[in-house]
Write an enzyme that holds these catalytic residues in place. Structure first.
Site, PDB file in Angstrom:
ATOM      1  N   GLY A  82       0.780  -1.247   0.000  1.00  0.00           N
ATOM      2  CA  GLY A  82       0.000   0.000   0.000  1.00  0.00           C
ATOM      3  C   GLY A  82       0.798   1.275   0.000  1.00  0.00           C
ATOM      4  O   GLY A  82       0.207   2.362   0.072  1.00  0.00           O
ATOM      5  N   ASP A 127       3.919  -2.636   3.548  1.00  0.00           N
ATOM      6  CA  ASP A 127       4.929  -2.433   2.520  1.00  0.00           C
ATOM      7  C   ASP A 127       6.310  -2.654   3.136  1.00  0.00           C
ATOM      8  O   ASP A 127       6.430  -2.924   4.338  1.00  0.00           O
ATOM      9  CB  ASP A 127       4.829  -1.043   1.888  1.00  0.00           C
ATOM     10  CG  ASP A 127       5.111  -1.082   0.386  1.00  0.00           C
ATOM     11  OD1 ASP A 127       6.190  -1.594   0.002  1.00  0.00           O
ATOM     12  OD2 ASP A 127       4.267  -0.629  -0.400  1.00  0.00           O
ATOM     13  N   ASP A 131       6.793  -8.254   3.759  1.00  0.00           N
ATOM     14  CA  ASP A 131       7.238  -8.721   2.446  1.00  0.00           C
ATOM     15  C   ASP A 131       6.149  -9.644   1.915  1.00  0.00           C
ATOM     16  O   ASP A 131       5.865 -10.691   2.509  1.00  0.00           O
ATOM     17  CB  ASP A 131       8.565  -9.478   2.602  1.00  0.00           C
ATOM     18  CG  ASP A 131       9.088 -10.034   1.284  1.00  0.00           C
ATOM     19  OD1 ASP A 131       8.332 -10.067   0.290  1.00  0.00           O
ATOM     20  OD2 ASP A 131      10.260 -10.446   1.241  1.00  0.00           O
ATOM     21  N   PHE A 132       5.519  -9.266   0.800  1.00  0.00           N
ATOM     22  CA  PHE A 132       4.352 -10.042   0.353  1.00  0.00           C
ATOM     23  C   PHE A 132       4.690 -11.406  -0.232  1.00  0.00           C
ATOM     24  O   PHE A 132       3.794 -12.143  -0.648  1.00  0.00           O
ATOM     25  CB  PHE A 132       3.463  -9.246  -0.612  1.00  0.00           C
ATOM     26  CG  PHE A 132       4.152  -8.532  -1.739  1.00  0.00           C
ATOM     27  CD1 PHE A 132       5.014  -9.173  -2.597  1.00  0.00           C
ATOM     28  CD2 PHE A 132       3.905  -7.176  -1.945  1.00  0.00           C
ATOM     29  CE1 PHE A 132       5.617  -8.516  -3.650  1.00  0.00           C
ATOM     30  CE2 PHE A 132       4.510  -6.493  -2.996  1.00  0.00           C
ATOM     31  CZ  PHE A 132       5.361  -7.172  -3.856  1.00  0.00           C
ATOM     32  N   ARG A 161      -3.032  -3.249  -5.172  1.00  0.00           N
ATOM     33  CA  ARG A 161      -3.172  -2.257  -6.236  1.00  0.00           C
ATOM     34  C   ARG A 161      -1.807  -1.956  -6.846  1.00  0.00           C
ATOM     35  O   ARG A 161      -0.875  -1.566  -6.140  1.00  0.00           O
ATOM     36  CB  ARG A 161      -3.810  -0.984  -5.663  1.00  0.00           C
ATOM     37  CG  ARG A 161      -3.900   0.186  -6.632  1.00  0.00           C
ATOM     38  CD  ARG A 161      -4.671   1.337  -5.987  1.00  0.00           C
ATOM     39  NE  ARG A 161      -4.418   2.625  -6.607  1.00  0.00           N
ATOM     40  CZ  ARG A 161      -5.119   3.129  -7.622  1.00  0.00           C
ATOM     41  NH1 ARG A 161      -6.126   2.439  -8.141  1.00  0.00           N
ATOM     42  NH2 ARG A 161      -4.833   4.316  -8.113  1.00  0.00           N
ATOM     43  N   HIS A 187       1.698  -6.191 -11.705  1.00  0.00           N
ATOM     44  CA  HIS A 187       2.340  -5.907 -12.991  1.00  0.00           C
ATOM     45  C   HIS A 187       3.856  -5.756 -12.843  1.00  0.00           C
ATOM     46  O   HIS A 187       4.577  -5.753 -13.832  1.00  0.00           O
ATOM     47  CB  HIS A 187       1.709  -4.665 -13.632  1.00  0.00           C
ATOM     48  CG  HIS A 187       2.451  -3.393 -13.398  1.00  0.00           C
ATOM     49  ND1 HIS A 187       2.955  -2.632 -14.421  1.00  0.00           N
ATOM     50  CD2 HIS A 187       2.771  -2.746 -12.251  1.00  0.00           C
ATOM     51  CE1 HIS A 187       3.561  -1.570 -13.908  1.00  0.00           C
ATOM     52  NE2 HIS A 187       3.455  -1.613 -12.606  1.00  0.00           N
TER      53      HIS A 187
END
Length: 348
Positions: A178, A200, A226-227, A242, A246
């Site tokens: 985010g 984040d 950490d995603f 969001r 990409h």
């Protein structure tokens, strides 16, 4: 403005930005190629040739032989710091990668690794580009400024997400990746019942508390995360990602989705706000070309990609068959689609 850009214009822009030539031309009045070269410590032949090159795109103007003034375009390099950051980022980080992308496909056929791309070859690194940029505070700040600047365009406006998706039943939301909390703040203002965790990297989330308006501080909280690691917030109603996917290849996007699974409750929603490329023939040639260029630019950078509807659904299928893909909606006037899935598994 174009990320891939015309190669000769970008070459000239890169020269101007590298040597800070825009700062050497007075805002009012003119100077000379000789004076610019002397102040910059550069060969006057090179300065003359590069500035005459960019003048073909109205970046500077030669009023008489050897004399140069600013144009509206070149003044943007002085008057608009975020645009300057965007241009510098394209010129220094992305654009050189394009020239080595085909070489990368030969060296690493079919690779989805972020350190096996045109960027890897052009910047002579075996690291993920994000890690390379992160080590230099100035480059990292420029990169973050670029993200903010890019989303100032009306087609990226967060209102498209707020108006295109009904968050009315969402009482707890995790904004994964985010950044500075812009989306979380907008959501919290529209939905006074919603509590949001913004996640984040440490260097990005730092300072979030200062950006949150006082009246929202009890409903928005920051968290380092950490995603690619297991999601630490259990049982939220929705997880928003969001402009995250990409930046990564399919392999790593699947990992991001799988990292959510241990924390998902039944009927939890996964909401992705990102580009969805329409089917071939649905757009005009110019619009379709722009998306295809962006797709290849992301491949050149770190083997990431832009995706069509079939590929978005495939990511969820590969991640876990218990994801129920709910479809894709593109709000009118928006660049970024709303991609939805629901967790059908039991409580984790």
């Amino acid at each position: 403005m174009s990320c891939p850009a015309d190669q000769y214009l970008m070459l000239g822009i890169q020269y101007i930005c590298r040597y800070k030539l825009a700062e050497l031309v007075p805002l009012h009045g003119e100077t000379t190629f000789d004076a610019i070269a002397s102040a910059a410590g550069l060969p006057v032949k090179d300065v003359t040739r590069f500035l005459r090159l960019t003048a073909g795109w109205h970046v500077f103007h030669e009023t008489s032989k050897g004399a140069v003034v600013h144009t509206a375009a070149s003044r943007q390099l002085l008057d608009n710091p975020m645009l300057k950051a965007w241009i510098n980022n394209i010129a220094e980080e992305f654009w050189p990668s394009l020239a080595r992308t085909v070489d990368a496909t030969e060296r690493w056929p079919g690779s989805e690794e972020p350190n096996e791309s045109g960027y890897s070859l052009s910047h002579n690194t075996d690291e993920n580009p994000f890690n390379v940029i992160k080590r230099d505070p100035a480059r990292q700040q420029r990169f973050m400024d670029v993200q903010s600047f890019s989303h100032q365009h009306f087609t990226f406006n967060v209102e498209h997400l707020l108006n295109g998706y009904d968050f009315g039943s969402v009482r707890s939301l995790v904004d994964v990746g985010g950044a500075h909390g812009e989306v979380a703040i907008a959501l919290a203002r529209k939905y006074p019942h919603m509590k949001i965790v913004v996640q984040d990297q440490p260097e990005v989330i730092k300072g979030l508390e200062k950006r949150i308006p006082e009246e929202l501080k009890n409903r928005i909280h920051g968290m380092e995360h950490d995603f690619f690691t297991p999601q630490p917030v259990n049982g939220a109603d929705a997880y928003l990602l969001r402009w995250v996917f990409h930046n990564w290849s399919d392999k790593y996007c699947v990992k991001i989705l799988q990292s959510l699974v241990p924390s998902l409750k039944k009927q939890a929603k996964i909401i992705i706000n990102d580009i969805c490329i329409p089917e071939p023939g649905q757009l005009g040639i110019a619009a379709d070309c722009g998306l295809r260029q962006m797709d290849i630019l992301m491949k050149a950078f770190n083997n990431a990609r832009e995706r069509d509807a079939e590929t978005w659904e495939m990511l969820f299928t590969l991640a876990d068959p218990r994801f129920n893909f709910l479809g894709i909606k593109l709000p009118q006037g928006a660049r970024m689609a709303i991609i939805q899935a629901e967790w059908t598994g039991g409580e984790q």
